[in-house]
Every structure is written in structure tokens, then in C-alpha cells.
Enzyme design. Structure first.
Site, short mmCIF file in Angstrom:
data_model
loop_
_atom_site.label_atom_id
_atom_site.label_comp_id
_atom_site.label_asym_id
_atom_site.label_seq_id
_atom_site.Cartn_x
_atom_site.Cartn_y
_atom_site.Cartn_z
N CYS A 2 40.44 33.87 44.16
CA CYS A 2 40.90 33.34 45.44
C CYS A 2 42.42 33.35 45.44
O CYS A 2 43.06 33.18 44.41
CB CYS A 2 40.42 31.94 45.73
SG CYS A 2 38.64 31.76 45.72
N ARG A 27 42.59 39.14 44.23
CA ARG A 27 42.02 37.92 43.66
C ARG A 27 40.64 37.59 44.22
O ARG A 27 39.98 36.65 43.75
CB ARG A 27 42.96 36.74 43.92
CG ARG A 27 44.31 36.91 43.27
CD ARG A 27 45.23 35.80 43.66
NE ARG A 27 44.92 34.57 42.98
CZ ARG A 27 45.55 34.13 41.90
NH1 ARG A 27 46.53 34.82 41.39
NH2 ARG A 27 45.20 32.99 41.34
N TRP A 74 36.98 34.52 46.59
CA TRP A 74 35.94 35.03 45.69
C TRP A 74 34.98 33.87 45.51
O TRP A 74 35.32 32.83 44.95
CB TRP A 74 36.55 35.44 44.35
CG TRP A 74 35.55 36.06 43.41
CD1 TRP A 74 35.18 37.37 43.37
CD2 TRP A 74 34.80 35.41 42.38
NE1 TRP A 74 34.24 37.58 42.39
CE2 TRP A 74 33.99 36.38 41.76
CE3 TRP A 74 34.73 34.10 41.93
CZ2 TRP A 74 33.12 36.10 40.72
CZ3 TRP A 74 33.86 33.80 40.88
CH2 TRP A 74 33.07 34.79 40.28
N ASN A 100 41.74 27.12 45.44
CA ASN A 100 41.39 28.02 44.33
C ASN A 100 40.81 27.18 43.22
O ASN A 100 41.28 26.05 43.01
CB ASN A 100 42.64 28.64 43.69
CG ASN A 100 43.25 29.73 44.51
OD1 ASN A 100 42.76 30.05 45.57
ND2 ASN A 100 44.33 30.28 44.01
N GLY A 101 39.90 27.73 42.44
CA GLY A 101 39.40 27.00 41.28
C GLY A 101 38.14 26.23 41.61
O GLY A 101 37.46 26.51 42.60
N GLU A 498 34.18 50.23 26.47
CA GLU A 498 35.03 50.29 27.66
C GLU A 498 34.51 51.35 28.64
O GLU A 498 34.51 51.13 29.86
CB GLU A 498 36.48 50.59 27.23
CG GLU A 498 37.49 50.75 28.34
CD GLU A 498 37.61 49.55 29.28
OE1 GLU A 498 37.05 48.49 29.00
OE2 GLU A 498 38.25 49.71 30.34
N LYS A 502 33.42 50.53 32.46
CA LYS A 502 34.01 51.20 33.63
C LYS A 502 32.89 51.77 34.50
O LYS A 502 32.94 51.65 35.73
CB LYS A 502 34.94 52.35 33.20
CG LYS A 502 36.28 51.94 32.65
CD LYS A 502 37.28 51.41 33.65
CE LYS A 502 37.23 49.93 33.76
NZ LYS A 502 38.01 49.13 32.83
N GLU A 505 31.06 48.79 36.35
CA GLU A 505 31.76 48.06 37.40
C GLU A 505 32.13 48.95 38.59
O GLU A 505 32.23 48.46 39.71
CB GLU A 505 32.97 47.27 36.87
CG GLU A 505 34.11 48.08 36.38
CD GLU A 505 35.27 47.21 35.85
OE1 GLU A 505 35.48 46.10 36.33
OE2 GLU A 505 35.98 47.69 34.95
N HIS A 521 18.52 50.89 15.81
CA HIS A 521 18.00 49.54 15.53
C HIS A 521 17.47 48.87 16.79
O HIS A 521 17.34 47.66 16.85
CB HIS A 521 19.10 48.68 14.89
CG HIS A 521 19.53 49.21 13.55
ND1 HIS A 521 18.76 49.08 12.42
CD2 HIS A 521 20.62 49.93 13.19
CE1 HIS A 521 19.38 49.67 11.40
NE2 HIS A 521 20.51 50.20 11.85
N LYS A 620 40.12 40.72 40.60
CA LYS A 620 41.02 41.22 39.55
C LYS A 620 41.40 40.11 38.57
O LYS A 620 41.56 40.35 37.39
CB LYS A 620 42.27 41.78 40.23
CG LYS A 620 43.30 42.36 39.29
CD LYS A 620 43.00 43.81 39.02
CE LYS A 620 43.91 44.43 38.00
NZ LYS A 620 43.21 45.48 37.24
C1 AGP Z 1 38.29 45.35 33.80
O1 AGP Z 1 38.06 46.55 34.43
C2 AGP Z 1 37.80 44.17 34.50
N1 AGP Z 1 38.24 44.10 35.82
C3 AGP Z 1 37.83 42.88 33.71
O2 AGP Z 1 36.95 43.05 32.64
C4 AGP Z 1 39.16 42.35 33.14
O3 AGP Z 1 39.61 43.16 32.11
C5 AGP Z 1 38.94 40.92 32.64
O4 AGP Z 1 38.56 40.12 33.71
C6 AGP Z 1 40.15 40.34 31.97
O5 AGP Z 1 41.24 40.23 32.83
P1 AGP Z 1 42.68 39.96 32.29
O6 AGP Z 1 43.06 41.12 31.45
O7 AGP Z 1 43.54 39.79 33.50
O8 AGP Z 1 42.62 38.71 31.46
#
Ligand code: AGP
Length: 625
Positions: A2, A27, A74, A100-101, A498, A502, A505, A521, A620
Site C-alpha cells: 500500500c 506497492r 494491496w 498501510n500495514g 530463482e 520468476k 510469479e 527423493h 513490490k
Molecule cells: C521477486 O521477484 C519478488 N518480487 C519478491 O520475491 C521479492 O524479492 C521479495 O519480496 C523481497 O523483497 P525485497 O528484496 O524488497 O526485500
């Protein structure tokens, strides 16, 4: 999560609020809204969906107002709907709140207010704040006293923006373990969750401390603690340029940011590497001179302190956690110190075993991730040395860690992290070389060799990016997959994780990353022709074993894709699609192997018509625990 904005001055508030919300849309983008004082009356305009929906409403209504607050959401409490969009108003419709929060005791407060006859119009926790302030204000007609009486009753980490038609010349902001900045212009003032949104208008900013209330007028700001006692602090001046947010001809920010990697890697390397034969430069004094009024970075740890470290703990979330996993390999290899990597949210509610012989490293692009901040604060309280790796020298993380290594990436707009991941890896290499040279576990010639390999990386990434079209074909086949499995070993096991993150998401195709040796396993059970396996295969210590694991998958009819280096003669017999990269030293290979995987996920998501830069359900900056 947010974003909060506010404005008071002589200009029209709505366009200013909207432009600031645009900067904060990373955000959250479930819904957005503004509350302005128009002709002495509160006017709330809000809409579910992207900011463009609010923009359309504002273009239609054109509220004539010079004071207002705004929000991009959000969802935490209550699904994304018009009713749950912020701002939220009190029963009389004269006071509005953006938030926010999380207000952790909202349910208890809601019951109490319901008992007093208040009617709730939304499912949010925010609405209790609007009703509580109005309830207290009715008693005293003193809005500051009403806010103080409200905040002492609310538990959790949160930030608020408040506007009331009864106090039309001021807005109020509350910061409780969150982030809020006030920007001070020429007879106009601004409020935002992130200085980037204020920087467009002024470089004079005042950051709210924890548990602080700001009374903001067009001419300035007064600060109060939660007892209502006035606080005095001078604003800081930001020297850096305002963030420039532009796709620069690319179809998406993500694609632009993937292509920016050679540049950001060069920038990050040149910040700290003077030459191949000189020690890494983390000199705090030197960077202080360049710092932009807020962020002081560099490493303050003395040589004796670095030599005294017996254990390293890395805490992070998501992509930053994957960078931490690569960091573990690098630090253990070069420094000979045992390293553990923890998902920051897993630190909560358990005994954290760190002490004054531990270095705790928090990795966070935004420097605002609530779980990462909570973990590093816990480590600080236990006497651990701490160090942050972030892209935001003005962030909360930067302010609480005495040692800070900054990635030189510029703003990363796309929700999926790409260029900041690569730059975080570079920071780990540099930190490991720095510590290893001081501890005597790496000779000068050995350090020069690693630096040389690192300095070659930006040009190699350029070569990988030039092959983007070659990677497209494998990518398009991936778009038909039911799910995908990514495997790698050693340094490139985190690359597999990673790559899977990617793909998930961006394309919403379920993908999992595994240590290649783990496949047999259990996970191998999911393989069939509809679940491709993506292998990260680089010549070196674990090449043969990784190849064997890939062959086991092939035997289960899985479609086989691999990131391999040019000239790999064995790979064509095992894999259906090769994502070839130029030959690279295994030790620095994670900087290269991740790039084809980023591109592949981008191509799949774009082909499937997904919202590449703002994937569903994400934000983000994850500022709730
Ligand atoms: C990555 O593509 C994501 N959007 C997410 O995993 C991100 O890396 C994670 O939320 C951590 O964010 P930060 O690096 O701002 O702490």
C-alpha cells in the site's frame, strides 16, 4: 505494501496525488483512491483495480481542491472491492483515513465500536482508525489529541494519513514502525510512503521516526510523539536526481530491467572495485561525501571485528533469499566461515542463536520488507554485527544497519526482481573478497583472479542478452506446460530456485526449484511429458552429477531444457532445448545463468498475455509480516 500520499499547497491536489500514486503503484495495485477537501467538504473518490481506473474518475470529476490524501492498495483485510478501497471515512463523512500495514487488534476495536453503535461499511482493519479518531474528536474537538488517543489503542506496525473537513488547512500522518516522509516545498507540502514519490517535487524531506505523528500544513510540519509531546528535527536535503520512470522503448519495465543488467553490474562493480589489484573499497567516509542526505553506506566493521566473526547468518525473502543462498556458497568458499541462510519470516517466534561473534546480513532490494526488518532488528538486539545489502540507501534497512552495501541499480519498477538480484550477487562476491583478504583466507593474487572474473561479467551478460531471440522458442513451448521443475547443484541450485520463482510469479505456471540430487527423493514423481525440466548445467565441480540427474528426468519423458555453455558436447543428447551462454568461470556463473531464465519467464508471461510488470496478487514492497 500500500502507498500513502498527501498534498497541501496552492496547486490542484488531485493531479499531484495521482502522480505520486503512480510512483507508489509498485506497492500495490488492487484499488486506489483520494480524499480531498473541496469547497470545505470532504470528497472521496476511489475505485477498485489499477490506478488508471481512478485516473478516469478524477478526469471526469475534476475535484477543485488544494488539500488531499491518496492511497494505492494491496489487500490484507477484505478483498479488492470499491468498498474496501481507501480512503475510509467516519460515520459523519467528514474525516478520511488512508492506511498501510496492519492494525493487529482491529477485531477487538471493531467489536467495541460496534457496541457503541458505529456501523462499518468495509471489511478492512483501517475503518476502525477512522471511527476511533472521529469518536475521540467528538469529545474534545482537538484533532491531534484525538489521533494520540487513537494510536495508543492500536497495535501492529502501520502508517496513516488523515484529513478532516473540520481541519481543512492541515493533514496528519502517523508512523508506527513503518515508513513515511514529508516533503517540504515552497508554500506546499507533500506526504508519501517513499521519498521517491516526494522527490519529484522537492529535495527537502523529513522522515517520520517510529511512533511519530506529523501535523502538516502548506508552510511546514510539526512532529509529535505518541504522548503528544512536540519533537524537533531538521529536514534532510536529498542530492540525487529524482527517479526517472520510463520504459525507454521497451514493451515492459521487466524487459528493460533485464537489459539494464550489464549497466547496473558495471555501476555496482565500479563503485567498490578500484582495480583488480587493489582491495575492495567499502570506505564509509568516502561514500558519505556522495550520500544523498539520507543514506550513509560502506562497511564500518574494523579489521579486528571482521576477524572475530565466527558465523554468518543471512536473512531475506523471495529473490533476495535466493541471492543469500548464492552468498552462502561464496562466503564459505572464500572466507571459510560457516554461513546459514534463513527465510526472514521463519525467524519470528523462535530463539535466534546469534551473538557478538555473528555477522547477520539482511538482503532486501527495497529495504522495507517487514519480515527482513524484523529479523535484522532481532539480530541487533542480540548483539550481532549487522550489514544490509539494499538498492535503497534511503530505506528503513539502511537506517538501522551500521554497515551497508548498496546495489547501484536505479529504481526497479517491475514487481519481479531481476537487475537487483544480479547486483546483490555482485555485492556478495565483493563482500566475500573484502572479508577474506582481511581474514587472510584469500591471497592477493587469488582475490585478483576473482575480481578479474567479475569484471568480465557485464560484457558476458551483454552477449547473453544478444541471444534473447534464440531463447524464445524454448520459452514458447514452456507456455503449454502444466508445471515445471528447475534443477541445479552447488552455486547454481539457487539459480534453479530463482528461475522457478520468476516463471511462477510472471506466468502463473506452477514451478519448483530443487537441488538436482534431490529430484529422485520425491519430486521426480511429478514428471511426465507435460512437466518440463529446466537444468542449470555449467562445467565445473558438479557438472557430471547434474547431467546424470537431468538424464534421470529425461527417462521419465519430461521435455528437457538446459542453460549450458557454448560447446557443451554432451548436452544435445540430453536436452530438447539449449539456452546457451558463453563460457564462464563456474565460481561467478550464477551471474550469467540466471539471465536466460529471466528472459524465458518474460517470454512465457508475455506470450500468455499476463500482466508482466504487475503480476496478480503481488506487490513490490512487502511491508506486512
Ligand atoms: C521477486 O521477484 C519478488 N518480487 C519478491 O520475491 C521479492 O524479492 C521479495 O519480496 C523481497 O523483497 P525485497 O528484496 O524488497 O526485500
Amino acid at each position: 505494501m500500500c502507498g500513502i500520499v498527501g498534498y497541501l499547497g496552492s496547486n490542484q491536489a488531485a493531479p499531484v496525488l495521482l502522480s505520486k500514486l503512480r510512483v507508489l503503484e509498485y506497492r500495490g495495485y488492487d484499488s486506489a483512491g483520494v480524499a480531498v477537501i473541496e469547497g470545505g467538504r470532504l470528497n472521496v473518490i476511489k475505485s477498485v483495480g489499477k490506478l488508471s481506473n481512478l485516473e478516469t474518475l478524477l478526469q471526469k470529476e475534476r475535484p477543485a481542491a488544494t488539500v488531499g490524501i491518496g492511497h494505492t492498495r494491496w489487500a490484507t483485510h477484505g478483498s479488492p472491492t470499491d468498498a474496501n478501497a481507501h480512503p475510509h471515512i467516519d460515520e459523519s463523512g467528514t474525516l478520511a483515513v488512508v492506511h498501510n500495514g496492519i492494525i493487529e487488534n482491529y477485531s477487538e476495536l471493531r467489536d467495541e465500536l460496534t457496541g457503541l453503535g458505529f456501523e462499518f461499511r468495509s471489511d478492512t482493519d483501517t475503518e476502525v482508525a477512522a471511527h476511533l479518531v472521529a469518536y475521540e474528536y467528538a469529545k474534545t474537538k482537538d484533532i491531534l489529541a484525538a489521533i494520540v488517543a487513537t494510536v495508543v489503542r492500536m497495535r501492529g506496525a502501520y502508517a496513516l494519513g488523515i484529513v478532516s473537513q473540520n481541519e481543512p488547512d492541515r493533514i496528519f500522518a502517523v508512523n508506527h514502525h513503518y515508513s513515511l516522509v514529508v516533503g517540504l516545498g515552497d508554500k506546499e507540502s507533500f506526504l508519501a510512503s517513499d521519498s521517491a514519490a516526494v522527490r519529484q517535487y522537492t529535495n527537502k524531506i523529513l522522515r517520520l521516526e517510529q511512533s511519530e505523528i506529523a501535523e502538516i500544513t502548506a508552510c511546514g510540519v510539526r512532529l509529535f510523539d505518541f504522548q503528544g509531546k512536540e519533537q524537533f528535527r531538521e529536514p534532510a536535503t536529498l542530492n540525487g536526481d529524482p527517479y526517472h520512470i520510463d520504459k525507454e522503448g521497451y514493451k515492459h519495465f521487466l524487459l528493460k530491467e533485464i537489459h539494464e543488467q550489464p549497466l547496473v553490474l558495471r555501476q555496482t562493480l565500479s563503485k567498490y572495485v578500484r582495480s583488480q589489484n587493489k582491495p575492495i573499497d567499502f570506505n564509509i567516509e568516502q561514500f558519505a561525501a556522495e550520500a544523498d542526505g539520507e543514506g550513509l553506506y560502506g562497511v564500518r566493521l574494523t579489521e579486528d571485528e571482521i576477524k572475530s566473526v565466527e558465523r554468518i547468518l543471512i536473512v531475506a525473502c523471495g529473490t533476495a533469499y535466493h541471492a543469500g543462498l548464492v552468498g552462502k556458497y561464496i562466503l564459505e568458499e572464500l572466507c571459510g566461515i560457516p554461513v546459514e541462510v534463513e527465510i526472514a519470516s521463519e525467524i519470528r517466534g523462535r530463539r535466534l542463536l546469534v551473538n557478538d561473534k555473528t555477522l547477520t546480513i539482511a538482503v532486501s532490494q527495497s529495504g522495507e520488507t517487514a519480515d527482513t526488518l524484523a529479523a535484522i532488528k532481532e539480530a541487533i538486539s542480540l548483539g550481532s554485527f549487522t550489514l544490509g545489502i539494499t538498492n535503497r540507501p534511503d530505506s528503513h534497512l539502511a537506517r538501522i544497519t551500521p554497515n551497508l552495501v548498496v546495489t547501484e541499480c536505479g529504481i526497479e519498477v517491475s514487481v519481479a526482481a531481476t537487475k537487483t538480484y544480479s547486483a546483490q550477487l555482485v555485492c556478495f562476491y565483493l563482500l566475500a573478497i573484502y572479508m577474506a583478504e582481511i581474514r587472510g583466507t584469500l591471497s592477493a593474487p587469488e582475490a585478483a583472479k576473482v575480481k578479474k572474473s567479475l569484471l568480465q561479467i557485464p560484457a558476458l551478460v551483454e552477449q547473453v542478452l544478444a541471444r534473447a531471440e534464440d531463447y524464445k522458442k524454448a520459452s514458447l513451448e514452456m507456455s503449454e506446460a502444466k508445471g515445471a521443475v528447475f534443477i541445479g547443484r552447488g552455486l547454481n541450485y539457487p539459480t534453479a530456485l530463482e528461475g522457478a520463482l520468476k516463471l511462477k510469479e510472471l506466468s502463473y505456471i506452477h514451478a519448483s526449484g530443487y537441488a538436482a540430487g534431490e529430484l529422485k527423493h520425491g519430486p521426480i514423481a511429478v514428471l511426465d511429458a507435460s512437466v518440463p525440466v529446466v537444468t542449470v548445467l555449467v562445467p565445473g565441480k558438479v557438472y557430471e552429477k547434474t547431467l546424470s540427474n537431468a538424464q534421470e528426468s529425461r527417462a521419465r519423458q519430461a521435455k528437457m531444457v538446459a542453460v549450458v555453455v557454448d560447446g557443451d558436447e554432451l548436452a544435445p543428447q540430453t536436452f530438447d532445448h539449449l539456452l546457451s551462454i558463453p563460457p564462464v568461470d563456474e565460481f561467478v556463473s550464477p551471474l550469467l545463468t540466471v539471465v536466460p531464465l529471466q528472459l524465458m519467464s518474460y517470454f512465457v508471461a508475455d506470450f500468455l498475455g499476463k500482466d508482466v510488470d504487475q503480476p496478480r496478487n503481488l506487490a513490490k514492497s512487502v511491508t506486512v509480516e
